[in-house]
Design an enzyme around this catalytic site. Sequence first.
Site, PDB file in Angstrom:
ATOM      1  N   LYS A  23      -2.603 -16.047  34.666  1.00  0.00           N
ATOM      2  CA  LYS A  23      -1.567 -16.512  35.598  1.00  0.00           C
ATOM      3  C   LYS A  23      -0.337 -15.611  35.562  1.00  0.00           C
ATOM      4  O   LYS A  23       0.165 -15.175  36.600  1.00  0.00           O
ATOM      5  CB  LYS A  23      -1.144 -17.962  35.257  1.00  0.00           C
ATOM      6  CG  LYS A  23      -2.298 -18.953  35.288  1.00  0.00           C
ATOM      7  CD  LYS A  23      -1.847 -20.377  34.942  1.00  0.00           C
ATOM      8  CE  LYS A  23      -1.276 -20.536  33.537  1.00  0.00           C
ATOM      9  NZ  LYS A  23      -2.244 -20.306  32.450  1.00  0.00           N
TER      10      LYS A  23
ATOM     11  N   ARG B 155      -3.353 -11.174  23.055  1.00  0.00           N
ATOM     12  CA  ARG B 155      -2.203 -10.974  23.947  1.00  0.00           C
ATOM     13  C   ARG B 155      -0.952 -10.530  23.192  1.00  0.00           C
ATOM     14  O   ARG B 155      -0.624 -11.064  22.157  1.00  0.00           O
ATOM     15  CB  ARG B 155      -1.910 -12.297  24.669  1.00  0.00           C
ATOM     16  CG  ARG B 155      -0.574 -12.331  25.382  1.00  0.00           C
ATOM     17  CD  ARG B 155      -0.516 -13.417  26.408  1.00  0.00           C
ATOM     18  NE  ARG B 155      -0.657 -14.765  25.884  1.00  0.00           N
ATOM     19  CZ  ARG B 155      -0.733 -15.843  26.666  1.00  0.00           C
ATOM     20  NH1 ARG B 155      -0.707 -15.727  27.981  1.00  0.00           N
ATOM     21  NH2 ARG B 155      -0.857 -17.028  26.129  1.00  0.00           N
TER      22      ARG B 155
ATOM     23  N   ARG C 110       3.293 -14.266  20.726  1.00  0.00           N
ATOM     24  CA  ARG C 110       3.793 -15.626  20.773  1.00  0.00           C
ATOM     25  C   ARG C 110       3.347 -16.430  19.557  1.00  0.00           C
ATOM     26  O   ARG C 110       2.225 -16.295  19.099  1.00  0.00           O
ATOM     27  CB  ARG C 110       3.286 -16.311  22.045  1.00  0.00           C
ATOM     28  CG  ARG C 110       4.064 -15.900  23.271  1.00  0.00           C
ATOM     29  CD  ARG C 110       3.412 -16.322  24.552  1.00  0.00           C
ATOM     30  NE  ARG C 110       2.915 -17.706  24.557  1.00  0.00           N
ATOM     31  CZ  ARG C 110       2.362 -18.282  25.609  1.00  0.00           C
ATOM     32  NH1 ARG C 110       2.237 -17.613  26.742  1.00  0.00           N
ATOM     33  NH2 ARG C 110       1.933 -19.522  25.536  1.00  0.00           N
TER      34      ARG C 110
ATOM     35  N   ARG D 280      -4.432 -26.143  22.791  1.00  0.00           N
ATOM     36  CA  ARG D 280      -3.921 -25.838  24.133  1.00  0.00           C
ATOM     37  C   ARG D 280      -5.031 -25.953  25.183  1.00  0.00           C
ATOM     38  O   ARG D 280      -4.805 -26.457  26.278  1.00  0.00           O
ATOM     39  CB  ARG D 280      -3.283 -24.447  24.137  1.00  0.00           C
ATOM     40  CG  ARG D 280      -1.964 -24.455  23.338  1.00  0.00           C
ATOM     41  CD  ARG D 280      -1.474 -23.076  23.012  1.00  0.00           C
ATOM     42  NE  ARG D 280      -1.259 -22.282  24.208  1.00  0.00           N
ATOM     43  CZ  ARG D 280      -1.258 -20.955  24.239  1.00  0.00           C
ATOM     44  NH1 ARG D 280      -1.480 -20.269  23.128  1.00  0.00           N
ATOM     45  NH2 ARG D 280      -1.030 -20.327  25.354  1.00  0.00           N
TER      46      ARG D 280
HETATM   47  P1  ADP Z   1      -1.780 -16.838  31.268  1.00  0.00           P
HETATM   48  O1  ADP Z   1      -0.419 -16.560  31.860  1.00  0.00           O
HETATM   49  O2  ADP Z   1      -2.703 -17.535  32.251  1.00  0.00           O
HETATM   50  O3  ADP Z   1      -1.717 -17.582  29.971  1.00  0.00           O
HETATM   51  P2  ADP Z   1      -1.912 -13.917  30.820  1.00  0.00           P
HETATM   52  O4  ADP Z   1      -1.645 -13.362  32.168  1.00  0.00           O
HETATM   53  O5  ADP Z   1      -0.823 -13.855  29.823  1.00  0.00           O
HETATM   54  O6  ADP Z   1      -2.468 -15.438  30.956  1.00  0.00           O
HETATM   55  O7  ADP Z   1      -3.211 -13.196  30.249  1.00  0.00           O
HETATM   56  C1  ADP Z   1      -3.673 -13.454  28.912  1.00  0.00           C
HETATM   57  C2  ADP Z   1      -4.127 -12.140  28.248  1.00  0.00           C
HETATM   58  O8  ADP Z   1      -5.319 -11.669  28.876  1.00  0.00           O
HETATM   59  C3  ADP Z   1      -3.101 -11.003  28.370  1.00  0.00           C
HETATM   60  O9  ADP Z   1      -3.127 -10.251  27.164  1.00  0.00           O
HETATM   61  C4  ADP Z   1      -3.594 -10.177  29.552  1.00  0.00           C
HETATM   62  O10 ADP Z   1      -3.259  -8.802  29.399  1.00  0.00           O
HETATM   63  C5  ADP Z   1      -5.109 -10.401  29.504  1.00  0.00           C
HETATM   64  N1  ADP Z   1      -5.720 -10.514  30.835  1.00  0.00           N
HETATM   65  C6  ADP Z   1      -5.188 -11.086  31.964  1.00  0.00           C
HETATM   66  N2  ADP Z   1      -6.048 -11.005  33.005  1.00  0.00           N
HETATM   67  C7  ADP Z   1      -7.164 -10.385  32.535  1.00  0.00           C
HETATM   68  C8  ADP Z   1      -8.430 -10.000  33.131  1.00  0.00           C
HETATM   69  N3  ADP Z   1      -8.710 -10.258  34.422  1.00  0.00           N
HETATM   70  N4  ADP Z   1      -9.326  -9.386  32.324  1.00  0.00           N
HETATM   71  C9  ADP Z   1      -9.050  -9.133  31.013  1.00  0.00           C
HETATM   72  N5  ADP Z   1      -7.889  -9.467  30.398  1.00  0.00           N
HETATM   73  C10 ADP Z   1      -6.955 -10.079  31.134  1.00  0.00           C
HETATM   74  P1  ADP Z   2      -0.191 -20.559  28.722  1.00  0.00           P
HETATM   75  O1  ADP Z   2      -0.271 -20.429  30.193  1.00  0.00           O
HETATM   76  O2  ADP Z   2      -0.572 -19.338  27.980  1.00  0.00           O
HETATM   77  O3  ADP Z   2      -0.853 -21.788  28.204  1.00  0.00           O
HETATM   78  P2  ADP Z   2       2.670 -21.200  28.899  1.00  0.00           P
HETATM   79  O4  ADP Z   2       3.545 -20.068  28.568  1.00  0.00           O
HETATM   80  O5  ADP Z   2       2.529 -21.620  30.313  1.00  0.00           O
HETATM   81  O6  ADP Z   2       1.273 -20.885  28.246  1.00  0.00           O
HETATM   82  O7  ADP Z   2       3.125 -22.488  28.082  1.00  0.00           O
HETATM   83  C1  ADP Z   2       3.346 -22.437  26.678  1.00  0.00           C
HETATM   84  C2  ADP Z   2       3.680 -23.840  26.182  1.00  0.00           C
HETATM   85  O8  ADP Z   2       4.898 -24.312  26.813  1.00  0.00           O
HETATM   86  C3  ADP Z   2       2.636 -24.916  26.492  1.00  0.00           C
HETATM   87  O9  ADP Z   2       1.606 -24.970  25.533  1.00  0.00           O
HETATM   88  C4  ADP Z   2       3.511 -26.190  26.489  1.00  0.00           C
HETATM   89  O10 ADP Z   2       3.807 -26.598  25.158  1.00  0.00           O
HETATM   90  C5  ADP Z   2       4.799 -25.699  27.112  1.00  0.00           C
HETATM   91  N1  ADP Z   2       4.824 -25.871  28.584  1.00  0.00           N
HETATM   92  C6  ADP Z   2       4.908 -24.878  29.519  1.00  0.00           C
HETATM   93  N2  ADP Z   2       4.909 -25.385  30.769  1.00  0.00           N
HETATM   94  C7  ADP Z   2       4.817 -26.737  30.623  1.00  0.00           C
HETATM   95  C8  ADP Z   2       4.737 -27.824  31.536  1.00  0.00           C
HETATM   96  N3  ADP Z   2       4.738 -27.633  32.882  1.00  0.00           N
HETATM   97  N4  ADP Z   2       4.646 -29.091  31.021  1.00  0.00           N
HETATM   98  C9  ADP Z   2       4.636 -29.309  29.697  1.00  0.00           C
HETATM   99  N5  ADP Z   2       4.687 -28.334  28.783  1.00  0.00           N
HETATM  100  C10 ADP Z   2       4.783 -27.044  29.230  1.00  0.00           C
END
Ligand code: ADP
Ligand code: ADP
Length: 217
Positions: free
Chosen positions: A13, A127, A161, A172
């Site tokens: 995302k 990541r 993180r 998660r």
């Molecule tokens: P999210 O915001 O949904 O948690 P991220 O965009 O941070 O996910 O992506 C998680 C990890 O996977 C990052 O280290 C990113 O560089 C990698 N990543 C994202 N998209 C892809 C993909 N299509 N293929 C392989 N690795 C990816």
């Molecule tokens: P990822 O997409 O990799 O799971 P985020 O960076 O979106 O992680 O979120 C990290 C943490 O922040 C979540 O595990 C949760 O604890 C909190 N968080 C983020 N967005 C929300 C939301 N909309 N509602 C509740 N908790 C949230």
Amino acid sequence: MNLILLGPPGAGKGTQAKRLEERFGLVQISTGDMLRAEVKSGSAIGLEAKAIMERGELIPDSVITAMLAARVEQPDAARGFILDGFPRTTPQAEALDVMLAGKGLVLDHVIELQVDDAKMVERISGRYTCAKCGEGYHDTFKQPKTAGVCDVCGGTEFTRRADDKAETVGARLAAYHRQTAPLLPYYEAQNKLRSVDGMAEMSAVTSDLERILTSGA
Ligand code: ADP
Ligand code: ADP
Ligand code: ZN
């Protein structure tokens, strides 16, 4: 144009939101990034959120919804926004619908990044981010061109993180399936949901998203 990117932790995302920001002149609103900034600053929200985030659980709906509402009021959001990490529960989605209706705004697209759960642990645990500019990297899937040097800003410090460790990832993913996955039928019922293959290469995912945003298909 206002959109939501949906998908479990590690789905891509944040990666895709950053790419779409530039291409479509939108602003990424990441509630996770906002919460991490609150934790860093030691604010009241940050103090409450820190332990919850480290357990891999969700922040209470009322707290996060108020934070999001204030963010959407900022002038830069008027260009259109990409919600990354919000909504994450049905009450949040309902609150968002009310909030947008009150402002006369619509959600143009809700796009699910479909991924394979088993692979998400590898995505998340690999990541890391440039400490200076925030560019995202991955141990296997996206390394800097020169080892240890950020491609974008030349920075040499990187961060991981606190919640990206293997012990927390399971919690998660469980929270996603229990609390966030019900949003898929919620938006399907509104006829807004589109899905793309989030397991494809990053640039292929971007192309799929661009196709949806430019044609509405
Ligand atoms: P999210 O915001 O949904 O948690 P991220 O965009 O941070 O996910 O992506 C998680 C990890 O996977 C990052 O280290 C990113 O560089 C990698 N990543 C994202 N998209 C892809 C993909 N299509 N293929 C392989 N690795 C990816
Ligand atoms: P990822 O997409 O990799 O799971 P985020 O960076 O979106 O992680 O979120 C990290 C943490 O922040 C979540 O595990 C949760 O604890 C909190 N968080 C983020 N967005 C929300 C939301 N909309 N509602 C509740 N908790 C949230
Ligand atoms: Zn950098």
